[in-house]
Design a protein around this motif. Structure first.
Motif, PDB file in Angstrom:
ATOM      1  N   GLY A 170      28.118  36.034  40.798  1.00 26.55           N
ATOM      2  CA  GLY A 170      28.602  37.366  41.128  1.00 26.55           C
ATOM      3  C   GLY A 170      28.006  37.839  42.435  1.00 26.55           C
ATOM      4  N   GLU A 171      28.665  38.805  43.066  1.00 27.47           N
ATOM      5  CA  GLU A 171      28.174  39.370  44.323  1.00 27.47           C
ATOM      6  C   GLU A 171      28.424  40.867  44.318  1.00 27.47           C
ATOM      7  N   SER A 172      27.434  41.645  44.773  1.00 25.15           N
ATOM      8  CA  SER A 172      27.592  43.102  44.868  1.00 25.15           C
ATOM      9  C   SER A 172      28.546  43.456  45.992  1.00 25.15           C
ATOM     10  N   ALA A 173      29.314  44.517  45.760  1.00 24.07           N
ATOM     11  CA  ALA A 173      30.224  44.998  46.795  1.00 24.07           C
ATOM     12  C   ALA A 173      29.417  45.571  47.952  1.00 24.07           C
ATOM     13  N   THR A 192      33.921  40.713  34.001  1.00 23.76           N
ATOM     14  CA  THR A 192      35.098  41.357  33.438  1.00 23.76           C
ATOM     15  C   THR A 192      36.073  40.353  32.841  1.00 23.76           C
ATOM     16  N   ILE A 196      35.631  34.769  44.221  1.00 17.94           N
ATOM     17  CA  ILE A 196      34.811  35.978  44.101  1.00 17.94           C
ATOM     18  C   ILE A 196      35.425  36.969  45.067  1.00 17.94           C
ATOM     19  N   GLY A 197      36.257  37.864  44.554  1.00 18.81           N
ATOM     20  CA  GLY A 197      36.996  38.749  45.446  1.00 18.81           C
ATOM     21  C   GLY A 197      37.933  37.925  46.310  1.00 18.81           C
ATOM     22  N   SER A 198      37.764  38.030  47.622  1.00 18.14           N
ATOM     23  CA  SER A 198      38.619  37.273  48.540  1.00 18.14           C
ATOM     24  C   SER A 198      38.027  35.921  48.923  1.00 18.14           C
ATOM     25  N   THR A 203      31.165  41.912  41.784  1.00 20.24           N
ATOM     26  CA  THR A 203      32.385  41.133  41.630  1.00 20.24           C
ATOM     27  C   THR A 203      31.992  39.765  41.087  1.00 20.24           C
ATOM     28  N   TRP A 204      32.488  39.437  39.902  1.00 21.50           N
ATOM     29  CA  TRP A 204      32.156  38.169  39.259  1.00 21.50           C
ATOM     30  C   TRP A 204      33.248  37.136  39.498  1.00 21.50           C
ATOM     31  N   THR A 205      32.870  35.884  39.426  1.00 20.40           N
ATOM     32  CA  THR A 205      33.803  34.796  39.713  1.00 20.40           C
ATOM     33  C   THR A 205      34.939  34.741  38.700  1.00 20.40           C
ATOM     34  N   ASP A 206      36.128  34.601  39.217  1.00 17.12           N
ATOM     35  CA  ASP A 206      37.298  34.280  38.403  1.00 17.12           C
ATOM     36  C   ASP A 206      37.513  32.772  38.554  1.00 17.12           C
TER      37      ASP A 206
END
Length: 220
Positions: A184-187, A83, A38-40, A22-25
């Protein structure tokens, strides 16, 4: 042996080959700082000294892919590239990145660290390892890594920090046009996935125990 083989195949099917990242928005940025998710989780870039020199938080050029969904070679060593087209670019100075809850083994994807004639060094407060390096949007310069510092004159690639963090600090040595980055962080596997894996290993053990007496009688 058939029950063991079937159980092993079930485990392989249950376990993902490589966890998606999950990459930073990045949702907002200015010279004074930046923020995103990053996700939640929320991530904020706090400027201790210097400024955010450049940023892209909505649309713009895709620096992560050479065409379509094909990543540049500098980023193809992970399961998935960003993404979105987001990045921020710190200038000379010191920056702290705060996470609203801990991130585990975070990635940092880098766009164009330094220029050929203006090498730039980033020094972090935590050690890291190199994941990938290679051709990117602006070139294919390599990285020089010493301790917790990474230096390049037009370097593209990905590094990864090992551990669990609620903050990371960066010192940038040289200002040039811009050197971009994103986290980014892995799920983390869902509890149901872990349960399937544990059950699969249990099936392997049970099948092996049932099989041993049959083999013993055959050899008597």
């Amino acid at each position: 042996m058939k029950p063991i083989i079937i159980a092993a195949l079930a485990i392989a099917a249950a376990a993902p080959a490589s966890a998606a990242i999950t990459w930073t928005d990045w949702t907002s940025a200015s010279a004074a700082g930046a923020s995103g998710t990053i996700g939640s989780k929320t991530v904020t870039a706090v400027v201790n000294a210097g400024s955010i020199h450049n940023w892209q938080v909505s649309g713009g050029t895709d620096y992560w892919h050479s065409s379509g969904t094909t990543p540049w070679a500098a980023y193809d060593g992970v399961s998935n590239t960003p993404t979105n087209n987001d990045f921020i670019a710190p200038d000379t100075g010191s920056y702290t990145f705060n996470f609203s809850s801990a991130v585990t083994d975070p990635y940092l994807a880098i766009i164009s660290l330094g220029q050929t004639s203006v090498p730039t060094q980033w020094t972090f407060d935590q050690p890291f390892s190199l994941v990938d390096v290679g051709q990117g949007f602006w070139g294919s310069g390599g990285f020089t890594i010493a301790g917790s510092s990474i230096t390049a004159g037009e370097g593209h690639g990905i590094i990864r920090f090992s551990g669990t963090f609620t903050s990371l600090t960066l010192r940038s040595s040289t200002g040039e046009f811009w050197s971009g980055m994103t986290f980014g962080e892995s799920a983390v596997p869902e509890p149901a996935t872990w349960a399937m894996l544990i059950a699969g290993f249990g099936m392997v053990g049970a099948a092996a125990r049932r099989r041993r007496p049959v083999l013993a009688r055959a050899s008597a």
